[in-house]
Motif scaffolding. Sequence first.
Motif, short mmCIF file in Angstrom:
data_model
loop_
_atom_site.label_atom_id
_atom_site.label_comp_id
_atom_site.label_asym_id
_atom_site.label_seq_id
_atom_site.Cartn_x
_atom_site.Cartn_y
_atom_site.Cartn_z
N TRP A 214 -5.46 3.13 8.81
CA TRP A 214 -4.53 3.27 8.43
C TRP A 214 -4.23 3.42 10.50
N ASP B 167 0.77 -1.36 -0.24
CA ASP B 167 -0.43 -0.21 0.15
C ASP B 167 1.03 1.31 0.25
N LEU C 234 -8.86 -1.25 4.72
CA LEU C 234 -7.44 -1.04 5.87
C LEU C 234 -7.30 0.26 6.43
N GLN D 217 -7.63 4.45 -4.61
CA GLN D 217 -7.59 4.16 -4.13
C GLN D 217 -7.66 6.75 -3.67
N SER E 81 -12.41 -0.90 -1.67
CA SER E 81 -11.69 -0.88 -0.85
C SER E 81 -12.23 0.43 0.30
N GLN F 69 -10.28 2.65 3.86
CA GLN F 69 -9.01 2.76 4.48
C GLN F 69 -9.77 4.56 4.91
N ASP G 218 -10.72 6.44 1.11
CA ASP G 218 -9.59 6.54 1.97
C ASP G 218 -10.66 8.10 3.10
N LYS H 221 -2.54 5.48 -3.96
CA LYS H 221 -3.83 6.45 -3.60
C LYS H 221 -3.56 7.79 -4.37
#
Length: 296
Positions: free
Chosen positions: A206, A57, A204, A127, A177, A179, A159, A87
């Motif tokens: 962080w 990532d 995911l 992302q 996904s 984040q 995200d 990202k």
Amino acid sequence: MDTRMPFLLGGTLPVRRLGFGTGGLVGPGYWGPRHEDPERSVALLRRAVERGVTLIDTADNYGPDVAEELVARALHPYPDGLVIATKGGVVRTGPDVWHIAGRPEQLRAMCDASLRRLRTDTIDLYQLHRLDPDVPMADQLGALRELQQAGKIRHIGLDSISAAELARARELAPIASVQNRYNLLDRASEEVLKLCERTGTAFLPWFPLGNGSLTGGGAADGSADPAAATLTAIAATHDATPGQIALAWLLHHSPALLPTPGTGSPAHLDENLAAAHICLTDEEFARLDALAAGSA
């Protein structure tokens, strides 16, 4: 739960649930390289893959550009089964200084630049680093859908979003996904996680180790920290570290969680990856699960 079972990212890409994040390969404030000798970071990335990591990532603004270039330098040509996530949508102008840039033309340019740095024709998971409040969500996701249809993106991620935003986004594009910040003591995104579980979306987290706060030690004022004491006690029974227990809790807490802890240290990398082999008892899991109430 067998925490070593792979997760099918986007329904097509099997990945091991404990990955590697590249934020630890850049300097303070995500500015510049962490190591003067880039070969140290190159060796660490290769070690991660040799140890079985299948999800890397990264982000275009780590450095900026530094982390993506290191990934390509270390791992290209990418081995079969290795998934690269990056990202875009944020422009970094200094240490801990950044702004959101979500206009469609900006996203297209950022994706093209990431493709060049990563030396690939298709990014496995792209992302959106932040939703731009000044640009309609439909325009932002529409740009990513166009990139996906052009073959430049395989899967789309988001995200730092709310459950309501995720539900709306899913009406506009397939979302593989999420984040969000999430760890043993910070579960503000629990509603988002539950939605991810219901929809087969990867989460995911962080700061999975609380930006270092879950790796051991007491409170900042030197007083006893109940969470640290619990982590330390459980770690002792597994001949493990508090950080390993915090990662093991994430893997046991939800099958949708795919932690990608980062580090610049080979020893710390090995320590993190070993967390996948820790089997928490029901009693230990319950003790850890109860910590969030005391940290609110």
